[in-house]
Motif scaffolding. Structure first.
Motif, PDB file in Angstrom:
ATOM      1  N   LEU A   2     -17.657   0.545  -7.605  1.00 22.60           N
ATOM      2  CA  LEU A   2     -17.134  -0.247  -6.489  1.00 22.60           C
ATOM      3  C   LEU A   2     -16.006   0.517  -5.782  1.00 22.60           C
ATOM      4  N   GLY A   3     -15.188   1.212  -6.549  1.00 25.44           N
ATOM      5  CA  GLY A   3     -14.151   2.054  -5.934  1.00 25.44           C
ATOM      6  C   GLY A   3     -14.758   3.132  -5.067  1.00 25.44           C
ATOM      7  N   ARG A   4     -15.792   3.771  -5.553  1.00 25.81           N
ATOM      8  CA  ARG A   4     -16.473   4.805  -4.755  1.00 25.81           C
ATOM      9  C   ARG A   4     -17.056   4.204  -3.479  1.00 25.81           C
ATOM     10  N   GLN A   5     -17.623   3.018  -3.577  1.00 22.73           N
ATOM     11  CA  GLN A   5     -18.215   2.361  -2.401  1.00 22.73           C
ATOM     12  C   GLN A   5     -17.156   2.111  -1.340  1.00 22.73           C
ATOM     13  N   VAL A   6     -15.999   1.621  -1.755  1.00 23.52           N
ATOM     14  CA  VAL A   6     -14.912   1.354  -0.795  1.00 23.52           C
ATOM     15  C   VAL A   6     -14.430   2.672  -0.184  1.00 23.52           C
ATOM     16  N   ALA A   7     -14.276   3.709  -0.994  1.00 22.65           N
ATOM     17  CA  ALA A   7     -13.801   5.001  -0.482  1.00 22.65           C
ATOM     18  C   ALA A   7     -14.816   5.611   0.476  1.00 22.65           C
ATOM     19  N   GLU A   8     -16.082   5.412   0.217  1.00 25.09           N
ATOM     20  CA  GLU A   8     -17.098   5.928   1.142  1.00 25.09           C
ATOM     21  C   GLU A   8     -17.033   5.188   2.466  1.00 25.09           C
ATOM     22  N   PRO A  36       0.808  -1.226   0.000  1.00 27.19           N
ATOM     23  CA  PRO A  36       0.000   0.000   0.000  1.00 27.19           C
ATOM     24  C   PRO A  36       0.836   1.269   0.000  1.00 27.19           C
ATOM     25  N   ARG A  37       0.400   2.250  -0.783  1.00 26.69           N
ATOM     26  CA  ARG A  37       1.074   3.557  -0.892  1.00 26.69           C
ATOM     27  C   ARG A  37       0.303   4.648  -0.177  1.00 26.69           C
ATOM     28  N   ALA A  38      -0.820   4.316   0.445  1.00 33.42           N
ATOM     29  CA  ALA A  38      -1.649   5.288   1.153  1.00 33.42           C
ATOM     30  C   ALA A  38      -2.439   4.504   2.201  1.00 33.42           C
ATOM     31  N   PRO A  39      -2.989   5.198   3.210  1.00 32.58           N
ATOM     32  CA  PRO A  39      -3.780   4.479   4.229  1.00 32.58           C
ATOM     33  C   PRO A  39      -4.893   3.640   3.601  1.00 32.58           C
ATOM     34  N   LEU A  40      -5.542   4.178   2.593  1.00 38.64           N
ATOM     35  CA  LEU A  40      -6.464   3.370   1.788  1.00 38.64           C
ATOM     36  C   LEU A  40      -5.795   3.109   0.446  1.00 38.64           C
ATOM     37  N   HIS A  41      -5.552   1.845   0.147  1.00 37.16           N
ATOM     38  CA  HIS A  41      -5.018   1.470  -1.173  1.00 37.16           C
ATOM     39  C   HIS A  41      -5.618   0.114  -1.536  1.00 37.16           C
ATOM     40  N   VAL A  42      -6.674   0.208  -2.293  1.00 32.43           N
ATOM     41  CA  VAL A  42      -7.428  -0.973  -2.716  1.00 32.43           C
ATOM     42  C   VAL A  42      -7.410  -1.015  -4.234  1.00 32.43           C
ATOM     43  N   LEU A  43      -7.354  -2.210  -4.775  1.00 30.01           N
ATOM     44  CA  LEU A  43      -7.445  -2.399  -6.225  1.00 30.01           C
ATOM     45  C   LEU A  43      -8.863  -2.850  -6.569  1.00 30.01           C
ATOM     46  N   VAL A  44      -9.444  -2.225  -7.580  1.00 32.91           N
ATOM     47  CA  VAL A  44     -10.766  -2.637  -8.063  1.00 32.91           C
ATOM     48  C   VAL A  44     -10.598  -3.217  -9.464  1.00 32.91           C
ATOM     49  N   VAL A  45     -11.114  -4.415  -9.651  1.00 33.74           N
ATOM     50  CA  VAL A  45     -10.931  -5.139 -10.921  1.00 33.74           C
ATOM     51  C   VAL A  45     -12.256  -5.761 -11.355  1.00 33.74           C
ATOM     52  N   PRO A  46     -12.461  -5.847 -12.672  1.00 39.95           N
ATOM     53  CA  PRO A  46     -13.586  -6.650 -13.152  1.00 39.95           C
ATOM     54  C   PRO A  46     -13.246  -8.134 -12.995  1.00 39.95           C
ATOM     55  N   GLU A 103     -14.367   3.707   3.767  1.00 42.88           N
ATOM     56  CA  GLU A 103     -13.083   3.741   4.480  1.00 42.88           C
ATOM     57  C   GLU A 103     -12.403   5.103   4.494  1.00 42.88           C
ATOM     58  N   ALA A 104     -12.835   6.029   3.656  1.00 40.33           N
ATOM     59  CA  ALA A 104     -12.078   7.288   3.527  1.00 40.33           C
ATOM     60  C   ALA A 104     -12.982   8.496   3.316  1.00 40.33           C
ATOM     61  N   GLY A 105     -14.207   8.436   3.819  1.00 32.33           N
ATOM     62  CA  GLY A 105     -15.079   9.601   3.732  1.00 32.33           C
ATOM     63  C   GLY A 105     -15.529   9.951   2.325  1.00 32.33           C
ATOM     64  N   GLY A 106     -15.293   9.062   1.391  1.00 32.54           N
ATOM     65  CA  GLY A 106     -15.822   9.265   0.048  1.00 32.54           C
ATOM     66  C   GLY A 106     -14.909  10.016  -0.902  1.00 32.54           C
ATOM     67  N   GLN A 107     -13.762  10.513  -0.399  1.00 32.96           N
ATOM     68  CA  GLN A 107     -12.840  11.219  -1.297  1.00 32.96           C
ATOM     69  C   GLN A 107     -11.679  10.293  -1.623  1.00 32.96           C
ATOM     70  N   PHE A 108     -11.336  10.230  -2.876  1.00 34.68           N
ATOM     71  CA  PHE A 108     -10.310   9.272  -3.271  1.00 34.68           C
ATOM     72  C   PHE A 108      -9.733   9.628  -4.636  1.00 34.68           C
ATOM     73  N   ARG A 109      -8.589   9.043  -4.889  1.00 33.14           N
ATOM     74  CA  ARG A 109      -7.979   9.110  -6.228  1.00 33.14           C
ATOM     75  C   ARG A 109      -8.129   7.736  -6.864  1.00 33.14           C
ATOM     76  N   LEU A 110      -8.482   7.723  -8.129  1.00 33.47           N
ATOM     77  CA  LEU A 110      -8.641   6.457  -8.861  1.00 33.47           C
ATOM     78  C   LEU A 110      -7.678   6.480 -10.032  1.00 33.47           C
ATOM     79  N   VAL A 111      -6.701   5.567  -9.998  1.00 33.54           N
ATOM     80  CA  VAL A 111      -5.614   5.571 -10.982  1.00 33.54           C
ATOM     81  C   VAL A 111      -5.613   4.252 -11.753  1.00 33.54           C
ATOM     82  N   PHE A 112      -5.629   4.375 -13.074  1.00 28.52           N
ATOM     83  CA  PHE A 112      -5.483   3.203 -13.936  1.00 28.52           C
ATOM     84  C   PHE A 112      -4.175   3.351 -14.706  1.00 28.52           C
ATOM     85  N   ASN A 113      -3.105   2.798 -14.201  1.00 28.01           N
ATOM     86  CA  ASN A 113      -1.863   2.807 -14.968  1.00 28.01           C
ATOM     87  C   ASN A 113      -2.099   1.995 -16.244  1.00 28.01           C
ATOM     88  N   THR A 114      -1.662   2.539 -17.359  1.00 25.67           N
ATOM     89  CA  THR A 114      -1.969   1.919 -18.655  1.00 25.67           C
ATOM     90  C   THR A 114      -0.695   1.835 -19.481  1.00 25.67           C
TER      91      THR A 114
END
Ligand code: 5GP
Ligand code: ZN
Length: 116
Positions: A71-77, A37-47, A79-90
């Motif tokens: 699903l990412g928004r649900q996890v951020a809500e 993990p790179r942040a207190p909340l660091h979850v991966l969301v995948v299909p 565990e992190a008050g609903g604010q989050f960064r969503l990054v898709f390295n491509t």
């Protein structure tokens, strides 16, 4: 796209063949904690279905991409008050190391901005 690819780490996590700390699921997507993990909340969301990256997923099944984002928004809500960064390295130059599309849900602290 086929599912349950035995040569794909995240297909194996989705299938339960590789252990992971799963925090939320839907019928089409899975959220699990990043092993480094790179942040207190660091979850991966995948299909659950295998798609190589977010561009391929958006082209093949935009509704599934929307499910992954929701699903990412649900996890951020939860565990992190609903604010989050969503990054898709491509692509490898952008830091993508696993070729099964995954969004990094980052939060739980004030995030800086330092690409690279
Ligand atoms: P990428 O570098 O492709 O954007 O992100 C891949 C992420 O997967 C990395 O943040 C890495 O820490 C995480 N990761 C790699 N192997 C595993 C694993 O076996 N389990 C979990 N939970 N995360 C992993
Ligand atoms: Zn896969």
């Amino acid at each position: 796209m086929s599912t349950d690819r035995t040569d794909c780490l995240f297909c194996r996590i989705v299938a339960g063949d590789v252990p992971a700390t799963v925090v939320a699921t839907t019928d089409r997507a899975v959220a699990f904690r990043d092993i480094d993990p790179r942040a207190p909340l660091h979850v991966l969301v995948v299909p659950r279905e295998h798609h190589p990256d977010v561009v391929a997923l958006a082209a093949a099944d935009p509704a599934l991409l929307a499910d992954v984002v929701a699903l990412g928004r649900q996890v951020a809500e939860a565990e992190a008050g609903g604010q989050f960064r969503l990054v898709f390295n491509t692509g490898p130059e952008a830091g993508q190391s696993v070729e099964h599309v995954h969004g990094h849900v980052l939060g739980g602290t004030r995030l800086g901005w330092s690409p690279g």
